[in-house]
Design an enzyme around this catalytic site. Structure first.
Site, PDB file in Angstrom:
ATOM      1  CE  LYS A 202      14.013 -18.813 -20.723  1.00  0.00           C
ATOM      2  NZ  LYS A 202      12.940 -18.390 -21.636  1.00  0.00           N
ATOM      3  CD  GLU A 247       7.609 -11.682 -24.227  1.00  0.00           C
ATOM      4  OE1 GLU A 247       7.272 -12.846 -23.998  1.00  0.00           O
ATOM      5  OE2 GLU A 247       8.800 -11.300 -24.178  1.00  0.00           O
ATOM      6  CD  GLU A 291      16.006 -18.142 -24.294  1.00  0.00           C
ATOM      7  OE1 GLU A 291      15.628 -17.046 -23.866  1.00  0.00           O
ATOM      8  OE2 GLU A 291      17.101 -18.321 -24.878  1.00  0.00           O
ATOM      9  CD  GLU A 428      19.960 -12.487 -25.339  1.00  0.00           C
ATOM     10  OE1 GLU A 428      18.838 -12.570 -24.800  1.00  0.00           O
ATOM     11  OE2 GLU A 428      20.593 -13.474 -25.772  1.00  0.00           O
TER      12      GLU A 428
END
Length: 442
Positions: A202, A247, A291, A428
């Site tokens: 990733k 986050e 992910e 996104e």
């Protein structure tokens, strides 16, 4: 003074980038009656206010008692060492004694070791905090060498008053940053090809967008707009970096640690029934779940050396924000003695959520493909106190103000895995730019 900060591995000796302040820190904290919304307390005319606020709670600061700047691969260790040095001879009178009282440093750190952007810890002269129904005010100065130790700061300690609404941004236009949208889709396709070859599992690719205003921006207006529109996020400003991150990289209190992992995103439509269906599809998406698992694993592996134990939920939940929904997992643990929040932020950075897996290979691919210096985007941003407790988010949904405050460089990134669709990833990233665009009036 309270418990000393942890002692990170000592970096190789090299010239200091920030001189030690001449004198020692003198700080006093007192309780306050409710002075009003924290962001309304930031005074006009202060070019560099400091903020870390969520749902009306947190910290704001202004004025500068001290500043620490660092750079390079040892930027975290250097900053923590200098923070300890600054606290070493300090005189502190703390009448409140909560997490975030006493001397506090707001910080923001560069994403990459080789970044041209410096990392910073800012110690404000004035801090106002609010948590769990309690408010406090801290004033901090640097006392001249040889002066008699003082338990109180000069002058009265008075509650600050709210200020009028700042001027909103005017005549803001937007332009491509380092690459165009079409070029960025090609970069995503290149990343998918490299993943298919087995180079990485990733990689997180970011893009930037330039916003220009006709007059210097009042960052207080941007902060207030972000906080009003996205109350579930942490609204922040440190050294020109302003944003609203969903986050939490790491939060510590005494020996408890928590980290929120976000990876896997879908855009909201505004139709509640449709959004619930989208949330269900996100929770079942093998691409997004894969992910997310990478990101959770990277956080747990980074925390384990510092913890006596960790707790990881079996499956993620869907976090609903105003513009997007994320797969989210809250990792918690019990810390070993003497570990500071900044030490943990250094250990956790960069997580798979903002870099990729394996970390080293993903960082190399980012350097190969992105074609830009992220600066402090996707680096840790937050604060720590004299005990080492603090809160560090990841600098997402944010922008970096230029020197004259008329230009802001906005950032957004997406996790790319095998099977990622470039057009979907562009959509996104566009959704992730919405908070800052809206805060700037775009």
């Amino acid at each position: 003074m309270s418990t000393p900060l942890s002692s990170p591995a000592q970096p190789a000796e090299r010239p200091a980038t920030t001189p030690r302040p001449a004198g020692r820190l003198v700080s006093r904290t007192v309780g306050l009656d409710d002075p009003g919304p924290l962001l309304d307390l930031l005074p006009p005319g202060d070019a560099e206010p400091l903020a870390w606020v969520r749902r009306g709670e947190g910290l704001v600061g202004w004025g500068r008692a001290a500043r620490i700047r660092t750079s390079g691969p040892d930027r975290f260790a250097d900053a923590e060492r200098r923070w300890r040095e600054l606290l070493g001879g300090s005189v502190v009178r703390d009448e409140v004694r909560l997490r975030g009282t006493g001397p506090v440093a707001f910080g923001s750190f560069a994403f990459a070791d080789a970044s041209a952007s410096e990392s910073v810890l800012e110690v404000p002269e004035t801090v106002v905090g609010h948590r769990d129904g309690r408010w406090w005010l801290t004033r901090t100065t640097v006392q001249a060498p040889g002066a008699r130790a003082a338990a109180e700061l000069p002058g009265p300690v008075e509650a600050p008053a709210p200020h009028g609404r700042p001027e909103p941004p005017r005549d803001v236009t937007f332009a491509d940053g380092s690459v165009t949208s079409t070029e960025w889709e090609l970069l995503v396709a290149a990343a998918v090809a490299r993943i298919g070859r087995g180079d990485v599992d990733k990689v997180v690719l970011a893009r930037d967008l330039l916003a220009r205003a006709s007059a210097p921006l009042d960052v207080r207006s941007v902060l207030q707009r972000l906080a009003a529109a996205y109350p579930a996020t942490w609204t922040f400003h440190v050294d020109g970096l302003v944003g609203a991150t969903p986050e939490m990289l790491v939060r510590t209190h005494v020996r408890l640690v928590a980290s929120r992992v976000l990876a896997g995103t879908i855009r909201r439509t505004g139709d509640d029934e449709h959004d619930l269906a989208l949330a269900a599809s996100l929770a079942r998406s093998s691409k997004d779940l894969g992910e997310h698992e990478y990101a959770v694993r990277s956080v747990v592996e980074a925390l384990e050396p510092f913890c006596a134990g960790t707790n990881v939920p079996e499956s993620p939940f869907v976090l609903h924000l105003a513009n997007v929904m994320h797969l989210a997992t809250d990792v918690t643990g019990v810390l070993r003695d003497g570990v500071s929040s900044l030490r943990l932020a250094a250990a956790l950075h960069p997580s798979a959520a903002v870099c990729g897996t394996p970390t080293g290979a993903a960082a190399g691919l980012i350097a190969d493909l992105e074609g830009m210096d992220r600066g402090r985007y996707a680096g840790p941003v937050g604060w720590l106190d004299a005990d080492g407790d603090g809160e560090w988010g990841i600098a997402l949904r944010c922008g970096q103000l230029g020197d004259d405050a008329t230009e802001v460089r906005l950032f957004a990134g997406c996790g790319i895995v095998d099977g990622s669709d470039p057009a979907a990833e562009l959509a996104e990233s566009t959704a992730k730019l919405v908070p800052m665009r809206d805060a700037l009036g775009g």
